[in-house]
Motif scaffolding. Structure first.
Motif, short mmCIF file in Angstrom:
data_model
loop_
_atom_site.label_atom_id
_atom_site.label_comp_id
_atom_site.label_asym_id
_atom_site.label_seq_id
_atom_site.Cartn_x
_atom_site.Cartn_y
_atom_site.Cartn_z
N LYS A 119 4.80 -1.21 -3.81
CA LYS A 119 4.75 0.10 -3.16
C LYS A 119 6.12 0.77 -3.24
O LYS A 119 6.23 1.98 -3.50
CB LYS A 119 4.31 -0.07 -1.71
CG LYS A 119 4.32 1.20 -0.87
CD LYS A 119 4.01 0.87 0.58
CE LYS A 119 4.14 2.08 1.48
NZ LYS A 119 3.96 1.73 2.91
N THR A 130 0.65 2.88 -6.24
CA THR A 130 -0.33 3.32 -5.25
C THR A 130 -1.41 2.27 -5.05
O THR A 130 -2.13 2.30 -4.05
CB THR A 130 -0.98 4.63 -5.69
OG1 THR A 130 -1.52 4.46 -7.02
CG2 THR A 130 0.05 5.76 -5.72
N ILE A 190 -0.69 1.00 0.69
CA ILE A 190 -0.97 0.79 -0.72
C ILE A 190 -2.39 0.21 -0.80
O ILE A 190 -2.79 -0.56 0.07
CB ILE A 190 0.06 -0.15 -1.40
CG1 ILE A 190 -0.20 -0.26 -2.91
CG2 ILE A 190 0.10 -1.50 -0.73
CD1 ILE A 190 0.92 -1.00 -3.66
N ALA A 250 3.50 6.20 -4.53
CA ALA A 250 3.42 5.92 -3.11
C ALA A 250 4.74 6.24 -2.41
O ALA A 250 5.82 6.17 -3.00
CB ALA A 250 3.07 4.45 -2.89
N HIS A 303 7.99 2.06 1.52
CA HIS A 303 7.64 1.39 2.77
C HIS A 303 8.65 1.78 3.85
O HIS A 303 9.87 1.62 3.67
CB HIS A 303 7.65 -0.12 2.55
CG HIS A 303 6.86 -0.89 3.56
ND1 HIS A 303 5.57 -0.58 3.90
CD2 HIS A 303 7.19 -1.99 4.31
CE1 HIS A 303 5.11 -1.44 4.79
NE2 HIS A 303 6.08 -2.31 5.06
#
Length: 383
Positions: free
Chosen positions: A275, A280, A312, A3, A6
């Motif tokens: 994340k 993911t 996520i 991922a 953030h």
């Protein structure tokens, strides 16, 4: 691949060798703040990107945004306040706009670039974060015991903590390198503060069916009375992974932080943190991060509807049990049989399984895990 962190980038505020020396050279001229172990862990988590996009402790405006909107001022989802509390005497020694040397056990570990020093209302914080200001709630109890002033500002890490679990620790950057080396493009994260039973194993392996790898990420740090001790949790997982998991499909690394027991808000926070490690997907079970009866059983799953932009994928699981007629693990979606055929994962049954390893309770936990726990004189937090 994993991922995207953030906020779009992984924060790195760990000082290099030359920067460390410069910070240490300035140390004698700076006001000094001695941190608790939990506060020191937060500094390290901020600096190594665990809490990306945060680069430091929340200022007053950011705190109010998190409390009232569950988002940072720019709109990014964030649900748990990352704050640095001090008493009035320590606050008086610090001056906004100046750097503060952060020490732990007398050793320089970081710098705080102080932007904001402010008071706050503890009961209000408790009601918004925990949904209650009941002093029996472990998270509320911790907030009520905090200092009266909060310090906000970015941090730099001079030197990471020495911990007994250093060999089991990965920064988000290191975890991403490892996942890439394993060829994992999709990773499911599993948050835990407990020793593993068959329900946990069933959830993890079910999720693993749909992704490339499993990231087991137990928290190590302050816990409430009656929780399993950190070293016991890790030893129990070692026994489970050694005997029942493919070595190239599961990774365990610790997360140095305490539990908040904030239920739904903490479930979102746990997902964001994983994340940042590259996950993911994230497993959310029944009563995630709960404490007693403060939250409804599936509140921690329902809150994800409010965050379609989280980045996520949550994987929701109902409660698991052993079905005598199915002769295996099941949940209410897979088992047609009634309560009389179900053996639930209650605390008392699990303790019976660990202590005695006989009868029906033994069906709830792997014998190698029970043996590992039973070998410890006192496996529970007593403080």
């Amino acid at each position: 691949m994993g991922a995207i962190p953030h906020g779009g980038r992984l924060i790195d505020r760990v000082l290099s060798g030359d920067q460390q020396q410069e910070a240490l050279h300035r140390a004698s001229s700076l006001p000094c703040l001695e941190l608790s172990e939990e506060q020191a862990c937060q500094v390290e988590n901020l600096a190594t990107g665990v809490y990306s996009p945060l680069e430091g402790f929340l200022t007053q405006d950011a705190l109010m945004s998190v409390l009232e909107r569950m988002r940072l001022p720019g709109g990014l989802p964030w649900t748990i306040p990352i704050i640095l509390d001090v008493d009035r005497r320590a606050a008086a020694a610090c001056e906004e706009g100046r750097d503060v040397l952060l020490t732990y056990q007398g050793r320089a570990m970081g710098l705080l670039h102080l932007k904001d020093a402010y008071g706050y209302d503890k009961p209000t914080v408790c009601r918004q974060v925990f949904g209650t200001d009941d002093g029996a709630h472990p998270g509320v109890r911790r907030v009520l015991a905090m200092g009266d002033t909060l310090l906000g500002g970015d941090v730099d890490l001079i030197e990471p903590l020495d911990t007994p679990f250093a060999s089991r620790h990965l920064t988000p950057r290191e975890a991403r390198v490892l996942f890439t080396a394993k060829g994992w493009r999709t990773i499911v994260g599993f948050q835990t503060r407990n020793v593993p039973h068959l329900g946990h194993e069933y959830v993890q392996k079910t999720a693993l069916t749909f992704v490339d790898g499993l990231f087991i990420n137990p928290v190590v740090g302050p816990k409430k009375r009656g929780d399993f001790r950190d070293e016991v949790i890790l030893a129990a997982y070692d026994a489970l992974l050694r005997n029942y998991y493919l070595k190239d499909r599961a990774v365990l690394a610790v997360l140095k932080t305490g539990m908040y027991y904030a239920g739904p808000r903490e479930a979102i926070f746990h997902a964001i943190v994983r994340k940042n490690f590259g996950c993911t997907h994230f497993i959310v079970g029944r009563d995630h991060a709960g404490a007693g009866h403060y939250y409804s059983p599936y509140a921690a799953q329902e809150i994800f509807d409010e965050f379609p932009d989280l980045g996520i994928t949550p994987l929701f699981f109902t409660a698991f049990f052993y079905c005598r007629r199915c002769q295996g693990m099941a949940n209410e979606k897979t088992c047609p049989h009634g309560e009389q055929d179900r053996l639930a994962f209650s605390g008392s049954k699990l303790r019976d399984a660990i202590v005695q390893q006989t009868g029906e309770s033994a069906l709830l936990i792997r014998p190698e895990v029970a043996d590992t726990i039973r070998a410890v004189d006192n496996p529970f937090v007593t403080g």
